[in-house]
Design a protein around this motif. Sequence first.
Motif, PDB file in Angstrom:
ATOM      1  N   ILE A 142       0.842  -1.202   0.000  1.00 40.43           N
ATOM      2  CA  ILE A 142       0.000   0.000   0.000  1.00 40.43           C
ATOM      3  C   ILE A 142       0.874   1.248   0.000  1.00 40.43           C
ATOM      4  CG2 ILE A 142      -1.668   1.344   1.345  1.00 40.43           C
ATOM      5  CD1 ILE A 142      -2.845  -1.329   2.306  1.00 40.43           C
ATOM      6  N   LEU A 143       1.898   1.270   0.841  1.00 44.86           N
ATOM      7  CA  LEU A 143       2.810   2.423   0.876  1.00 44.86           C
ATOM      8  C   LEU A 143       3.441   2.666  -0.487  1.00 44.86           C
ATOM      9  CD1 LEU A 143       4.555   1.734   4.308  1.00 44.86           C
ATOM     10  CD2 LEU A 143       3.187   3.751   3.758  1.00 44.86           C
ATOM     11  N   LYS A 144       3.849   1.581  -1.147  1.00 41.94           N
ATOM     12  CA  LYS A 144       4.536   1.736  -2.435  1.00 41.94           C
ATOM     13  C   LYS A 144       3.590   2.200  -3.534  1.00 41.94           C
ATOM     14  CE  LYS A 144       8.106   1.528  -5.160  1.00 41.94           C
ATOM     15  NZ  LYS A 144       9.168   2.553  -5.042  1.00 41.94           N
ATOM     16  N   VAL A 145       2.361   1.675  -3.563  1.00 41.68           N
ATOM     17  CA  VAL A 145       1.447   2.104  -4.624  1.00 41.68           C
ATOM     18  C   VAL A 145       1.040   3.558  -4.412  1.00 41.68           C
ATOM     19  CG1 VAL A 145      -0.848   1.481  -3.683  1.00 41.68           C
ATOM     20  CG2 VAL A 145      -0.367   1.169  -6.120  1.00 41.68           C
ATOM     21  N   GLN A 146       0.988   4.002  -3.171  1.00 38.57           N
ATOM     22  CA  GLN A 146       0.748   5.432  -2.896  1.00 38.57           C
ATOM     23  C   GLN A 146       1.883   6.266  -3.475  1.00 38.57           C
ATOM     24  OE1 GLN A 146      -1.679   5.188   1.400  1.00 38.57           O
ATOM     25  NE2 GLN A 146       0.465   5.696   1.368  1.00 38.57           N
ATOM     26  N   GLN A 147       3.105   5.798  -3.259  1.00 39.11           N
ATOM     27  CA  GLN A 147       4.272   6.516  -3.763  1.00 39.11           C
ATOM     28  C   GLN A 147       4.263   6.553  -5.288  1.00 39.11           C
ATOM     29  OE1 GLN A 147       8.077   5.001  -2.362  1.00 39.11           O
ATOM     30  NE2 GLN A 147       9.153   5.882  -4.102  1.00 39.11           N
ATOM     31  N   ASN A 148       3.940   5.424  -5.924  1.00 36.03           N
ATOM     32  CA  ASN A 148       3.902   5.384  -7.389  1.00 36.03           C
ATOM     33  C   ASN A 148       2.845   6.333  -7.943  1.00 36.03           C
ATOM     34  OD1 ASN A 148       5.879   3.444  -7.273  1.00 36.03           O
ATOM     35  ND2 ASN A 148       4.549   1.721  -7.809  1.00 36.03           N
ATOM     36  N   ALA A 149       1.697   6.395  -7.273  1.00 38.22           N
ATOM     37  CA  ALA A 149       0.633   7.298  -7.721  1.00 38.22           C
ATOM     38  C   ALA A 149       1.052   8.754  -7.560  1.00 38.22           C
ATOM     39  CB  ALA A 149      -0.644   7.017  -6.941  1.00 38.22           C
ATOM     40  N   LYS A 150       1.738   9.045  -6.480  1.00 35.52           N
ATOM     41  CA  LYS A 150       2.197  10.422  -6.260  1.00 35.52           C
ATOM     42  C   LYS A 150       3.209  10.829  -7.323  1.00 35.52           C
ATOM     43  CE  LYS A 150       4.357  13.490  -2.881  1.00 35.52           C
ATOM     44  NZ  LYS A 150       4.920  13.630  -1.498  1.00 35.52           N
ATOM     45  N   GLU A 151       4.116   9.902  -7.681  1.00 31.47           N
ATOM     46  CA  GLU A 151       5.123  10.214  -8.701  1.00 31.47           C
ATOM     47  C   GLU A 151       4.473  10.491 -10.056  1.00 31.47           C
ATOM     48  OE1 GLU A 151       7.825   6.944  -8.654  1.00 31.47           O
ATOM     49  OE2 GLU A 151       8.773   7.549  -6.757  1.00 31.47           O
ATOM     50  N   LEU A 152       3.355   9.821 -10.355  1.00 34.20           N
ATOM     51  CA  LEU A 152       2.677  10.027 -11.624  1.00 34.20           C
ATOM     52  C   LEU A 152       1.841  11.304 -11.623  1.00 34.20           C
ATOM     53  CD1 LEU A 152       1.900   8.839 -14.459  1.00 34.20           C
ATOM     54  CD2 LEU A 152      -0.113   7.892 -13.321  1.00 34.20           C
ATOM     55  N   THR A 153       1.148  11.550 -10.514  1.00 30.86           N
ATOM     56  CA  THR A 153       0.166  12.643 -10.483  1.00 30.86           C
ATOM     57  C   THR A 153       0.671  13.911  -9.825  1.00 30.86           C
ATOM     58  OG1 THR A 153      -0.761  11.904  -8.357  1.00 30.86           O
ATOM     59  CG2 THR A 153      -1.692  10.933 -10.378  1.00 30.86           C
ATOM     60  N   ASN A 154       1.827  13.813  -9.140  1.00 30.06           N
ATOM     61  CA  ASN A 154       2.342  14.948  -8.365  1.00 30.06           C
ATOM     62  C   ASN A 154       1.364  15.395  -7.286  1.00 30.06           C
ATOM     63  OD1 ASN A 154       4.856  15.284  -9.772  1.00 30.06           O
ATOM     64  ND2 ASN A 154       3.692  16.170 -11.478  1.00 30.06           N
ATOM     65  N   LYS A 155       0.593  14.441  -6.769  1.00 30.15           N
ATOM     66  CA  LYS A 155      -0.369  14.741  -5.702  1.00 30.15           C
ATOM     67  C   LYS A 155      -0.105  13.827  -4.512  1.00 30.15           C
ATOM     68  CE  LYS A 155      -4.149  15.734  -8.987  1.00 30.15           C
ATOM     69  NZ  LYS A 155      -5.497  15.263  -9.434  1.00 30.15           N
ATOM     70  N   ASP A 156      -0.204  14.400  -3.326  1.00 28.43           N
ATOM     71  CA  ASP A 156      -0.162  13.557  -2.140  1.00 28.43           C
ATOM     72  C   ASP A 156      -1.435  12.722  -2.114  1.00 28.43           C
ATOM     73  OD1 ASP A 156       2.279  14.394  -1.056  1.00 28.43           O
ATOM     74  OD2 ASP A 156       1.351  16.186  -0.212  1.00 28.43           O
ATOM     75  N   CYS A 157      -1.309  11.463  -1.816  1.00 23.03           N
ATOM     76  CA  CYS A 157      -2.501  10.610  -1.828  1.00 23.03           C
ATOM     77  C   CYS A 157      -2.383   9.537  -0.765  1.00 23.03           C
ATOM     78  CB  CYS A 157      -2.692   9.972  -3.203  1.00 23.03           C
ATOM     79  SG  CYS A 157      -1.321   8.939  -3.745  1.00 23.03           S
ATOM     80  N   GLU A 158      -3.531   9.011  -0.391  1.00 20.39           N
ATOM     81  CA  GLU A 158      -3.597   7.968   0.618  1.00 20.39           C
ATOM     82  C   GLU A 158      -4.608   6.913   0.195  1.00 20.39           C
ATOM     83  OE1 GLU A 158      -4.661  10.233   4.046  1.00 20.39           O
ATOM     84  OE2 GLU A 158      -2.591  10.715   4.566  1.00 20.39           O
ATOM     85  N   VAL A 159      -4.282   5.659   0.498  1.00 19.14           N
ATOM     86  CA  VAL A 159      -5.194   4.549   0.238  1.00 19.14           C
ATOM     87  C   VAL A 159      -5.619   4.002   1.597  1.00 19.14           C
ATOM     88  CG1 VAL A 159      -5.462   2.242  -0.757  1.00 19.14           C
ATOM     89  CG2 VAL A 159      -4.088   3.963  -1.958  1.00 19.14           C
ATOM     90  N   PRO A 160      -6.802   4.346   2.059  1.00 21.51           N
ATOM     91  CA  PRO A 160      -7.249   3.808   3.348  1.00 21.51           C
ATOM     92  C   PRO A 160      -7.428   2.306   3.292  1.00 21.51           C
ATOM     93  CG  PRO A 160      -9.032   5.018   2.272  1.00 21.51           C
ATOM     94  CD  PRO A 160      -7.798   5.250   1.465  1.00 21.51           C
TER      95      PRO A 160
END
Length: 519
Positions: A142-160
Amino acid sequence: MDIDGLRSRLDSAGQGHLLAFWDTLTDSEKQSLYKELDHMNFAEINQFFETAMQLSKNAADKVDDLLEPLPAEVCGSVSRTDAETLEKYNSIGLQAIGSNSVAVLLLAGGQGTRLGVNYPKGMYNVGLPSGKTLYQLQAERILKVQQNAKELTNKDCEVPWYIMTSEHTKEPTQEFFASHDYFGLKKNNVTLFEQNLLPCIGFDGKIYLANQHKVALAPDGNGGLYKALTSSTVLADMESRGIKYVHVYCVDNILAKMADPVFIGFCLNKGANCGVKAVEKSIPTEPVGVVCKVEGRYEVVEYSEITLKTAEKRNSDGRLTFNAGNICNHFFTMDFLKTVTDPSTESKLQHHIAKKKIPYVNSAGEIIKPTEPNGIKMEKFVFDVLRFATSFAVWEVLREDEFSPLKNADGAAKDTPTTCRQDLCSLHRRMMLQAGAKFVHKDGSEIPHIPSNRNKAEAGDGQRTCEEFNEIVCEVSPLVSYSGEGLNSIVSGQSFQPPVTLELDKDGKLQVSQGINKS
């Protein structure tokens, strides 16, 4: 306490025996039993029992004539999709994650009884070099997919992360996460909730007592999810966070990808409100449920409900006609979840029965532990809602990449800690090879990518375990790579002597360990 009113309700439902020991109980025992019984709807429970038993009788009837293959337009396959399209799905999924629209929901109500442990399966360590448990592996993904999404979108994000536990697993799971500081996730993004319980019932319809002052209860199956979402605050919490898509999976699959962006992207590209992951059945007689259509509605049909003739049917390309093996991995939109959790829909889900050896108290007050099944536990299945889907998608994944369940103790034929460890090591080794790494013996000679016949024979039945052939021991932390991305810059052109581990330290720096056997 209105004991007379309760006694009247019980007598009317034919369950008066539940108060047989009332006069011998202490005041605290009376209060406990009264509270437990007073919350039960005995007429409803009796109806559940009658319906489930009737369905069980009908289960022997084969449904071959009602089966329809999955329409090609709802299906996709990772092995038959080109790289450009896979990347498109991945990008769509990461965009959804980056917009804080995705949650993951873990079905973790089962105890480790078949594993021979008395704690939740998620706390199990299968013997990886890192010693990580299933819960830790999942948290790090979960931590890694959050990081991958942030790198693509330039947005802080969280997956509850929502974790459905049972009466037996909730407290130890809470303590485990707290003691490990939630494995780097924010505490408020990890929500535990409890599935409901149903009484265990004898074949005569009588509810069992576990002891003189407590009913014998069991979790209502992973399909109890839909009632639990509304009886808890979880559904409301999802809505308050703006969640639009939920990825549901089971705790025991060591290869499960949390919030898998490719799967999510595929389902979104299809416009599906309900989706499933499946693996291709290995043989016609593999004992696994198949995803198909029954009288025009999507369902998972158990292998016991299909004749061998139907199970062996093949298409013109030689593949099995009913080949989509269910692995309990689902995509739901929030709108779909709200529909199936509505009482008017949820009540249409039928209970299945499991015949069990249920300890109980006899008329003399003695606890009896039967040696043969003496009653049933009633449960619903998470996939029972597929028939309510108005737009459906099936994503076929490779078994060796995404499905290795932990169910049995070592010594069993399959689904053991050893097979799980072996399968994860194999996946990580292939990830590194695809990224350009080489694996070598101590003398520097390259280890063949495919085991020799000699090694297969030595291992017995073609199986190679981490202990017997340590050259395949390879563990890549999910914090380093979610599914192989980013490994090229780390391992391409380099040689590694197994056992190999790639890990991040507490400061986020890469740590590579190789050629050291840890005992």
